[in-house]
Design an enzyme around this catalytic site. Structure first.
Site, PDB file in Angstrom:
ATOM      1  N   MET A  30       0.843  -1.193   0.000  1.00 33.04           N
ATOM      2  CA  MET A  30       0.000   0.000   0.000  1.00 33.04           C
ATOM      3  C   MET A  30       0.885   1.252   0.000  1.00 33.04           C
ATOM      4  O   MET A  30       0.449   2.340   0.366  1.00 33.04           O
ATOM      5  CB  MET A  30      -0.947  -0.002   1.200  1.00 33.04           C
ATOM      6  CG  MET A  30      -1.909  -1.200   1.160  1.00 33.04           C
ATOM      7  SD  MET A  30      -3.449  -0.943   2.020  1.00 33.04           S
ATOM      8  CE  MET A  30      -2.882  -0.601   3.663  1.00 33.04           C
ATOM      9  N   HIS A  37       9.265  -3.431   3.321  1.00 32.83           N
ATOM     10  CA  HIS A  37       8.896  -3.688   1.919  1.00 32.83           C
ATOM     11  C   HIS A  37      10.134  -4.027   1.094  1.00 32.83           C
ATOM     12  O   HIS A  37      10.089  -4.878   0.213  1.00 32.83           O
ATOM     13  CB  HIS A  37       8.239  -2.448   1.307  1.00 32.83           C
ATOM     14  CG  HIS A  37       6.966  -2.019   1.966  1.00 32.83           C
ATOM     15  ND1 HIS A  37       6.849  -0.861   2.706  1.00 32.83           N
ATOM     16  CD2 HIS A  37       5.746  -2.603   1.998  1.00 32.83           C
ATOM     17  CE1 HIS A  37       5.624  -0.743   3.150  1.00 32.83           C
ATOM     18  NE2 HIS A  37       4.924  -1.783   2.752  1.00 32.83           N
ATOM     19  N   SER A 185       6.819   0.106  10.069  1.00 35.81           N
ATOM     20  CA  SER A 185       5.445   0.181   9.579  1.00 35.81           C
ATOM     21  C   SER A 185       5.235   1.557   8.972  1.00 35.81           C
ATOM     22  O   SER A 185       5.757   2.556   9.481  1.00 35.81           O
ATOM     23  CB  SER A 185       4.481  -0.016  10.756  1.00 35.81           C
ATOM     24  OG  SER A 185       3.176   0.422  10.396  1.00 35.81           O
TER      25      SER A 185
HETATM   26  O1  PAF Z   1      -0.135  -5.658   3.710  1.00 36.72           O
HETATM   27  C1  PAF Z   1      -0.558  -4.763   2.955  1.00 36.72           C
HETATM   28  O2  PAF Z   1       0.104  -3.759   2.709  1.00 36.72           O
HETATM   29  C2  PAF Z   1      -1.940  -4.904   2.335  1.00 36.72           C
HETATM   30  O3  PAF Z   1      -2.835  -5.474   3.208  1.00 36.72           O
HETATM   31  C3  PAF Z   1      -1.928  -5.663   0.976  1.00 36.72           C
HETATM   32  C4  PAF Z   1      -1.438  -7.099   1.155  1.00 36.72           C
HETATM   33  C5  PAF Z   1      -1.018  -4.939   0.001  1.00 36.72           C
HETATM   34  C6  PAF Z   1      -3.338  -5.701   0.401  1.00 36.72           C
HETATM   35  O4  PAF Z   1      -3.843  -4.424   0.185  1.00 36.72           O
END
Ligand code: PAF
Length: 284
Positions: A30, A37, A185
């Protein structure tokens, strides 16, 4: 690095990549990228010929009154970071592209959604599965990468994949932490200065819980210890502290081999989650 906005462009790119026999690693996000990430991207790069990342703040996984509108967003920064870590394609659809009309079909997870975050966010995982199904049908990834910080999400997605015979392999990637232990986060940016100083106490409390549970196998006492530590050292309000079998998310019993100690804590402007997973077998 290529940026694709439409589903049609994305499918076309994937088709061409697959036609030339390339494997596709997928990192759904997101946005507001952080090292968590980037660890997913690194894992994807190691195992695939190409890496595609989606950046889409999915409205259907936010409940009424949750932080959809204020969820942190910074596309330019995300694109620069994605490029730097070697993502090949970033898929950035709009909400209209993903949801051109209301759908009457929903995917509802089973009992795994009734615990932990699902208790206070009753439609959250319906929205997660909805967008995952759509993204997986668009990207048809060889392998997809999810962080262990969202352990309930991961457990539900694994169940979904198995139940509906998806061909994609799901990889669990360990939580990345700040030096003081706070789980990385996107929402950490919404902590006040004082809350940011308090927040590492969440992971410390989980670690104390882990040590205590290893010694005593006492669920109630472990929960109480974790609660007390979070209450003593932070101004946050506890949503839950739970110990469950992982990834089943059922109560711990004699057959349980993996246990999750998980918590969610509300601060003034944001809600943080964290967990530790421990093996029971190694303890004996
Ligand atoms: O973990 C996330 O960032 C979200 O829940 C995802 C898996 C991209 C789905 O929108």
């Amino acid at each position: 690095m290529k940026q694709l906005h439409t589903i049609a462009q994305c499918k076309q790119w994937i088709e061409a990549a697959k036609a030339s026999g390339q494997t596709i690693g997928f990192v759904p996000t997101m946005g507001y990228l952080h090292e968590g990430h980037l660890a997913l991207v690194n894992a994807a790069k190691q195992e695939n010929d190409l890496v595609i990342m989606s950046i889409f703040v999915n409205p259907t996984q936010f409940g009424p009154g949750e932080d959809y509108e204020v969820y942190p967003r910074d596309e330019n920064r995300d694109l620069a970071l994605a490029k730097k870590v070697g993502v090949d394609v970033v898929f950035t659809p709009t909400v209209d592209e993903m949801y051109p009309k209301e759908t009457t079909i929903q995917i509802v997870p089973g009992a795994q959604k009734n615990v932990l975050c699902g208790k206070s966010r009753p439609t959250h995982f319906d929205g997660v599965l909805q967008v995952i199904l759509k993204l997986f049908n668009i990207v048809t990834p060889t392998t997809a990468y999810f962080g262990m910080k969202d352990a309930q999400q991961l457990a539900i997605i694994e169940t979904f994949m198995e139940a509906f015979n998806f061909s994609t392999t799901i990889r669990r990637v360990p939580t990345i932490r700040e030096e003081d232990g706070l789980a990385k986060s996107s929402r950490n940016v919404h902590l006040t200065e004082i809350e940011r100083l308090e927040a590492p106490a969440i992971y410390k409390a989980l670690q104390s819980g882990q040590a205590l549970f290893r010694k005593t196998k006492n669920t109630a006492q472990t929960i109480e210890t974790v609660r007390q530590q979070i209450e003593t050292h932070t101004s946050g309000k506890i949503d839950y502290v739970e110990l469950l079998a992982y990834p089943q998310l059922t109560p711990i019993d004699a057959h349980t081999t993996e246990v999750i100690i998980a918590t969610a804590v509300h601060f003034a402007h944001t809600r943080l989650i964290d967990n530790i997973i421990l093996q029971i077998e190694d303890e004996e």
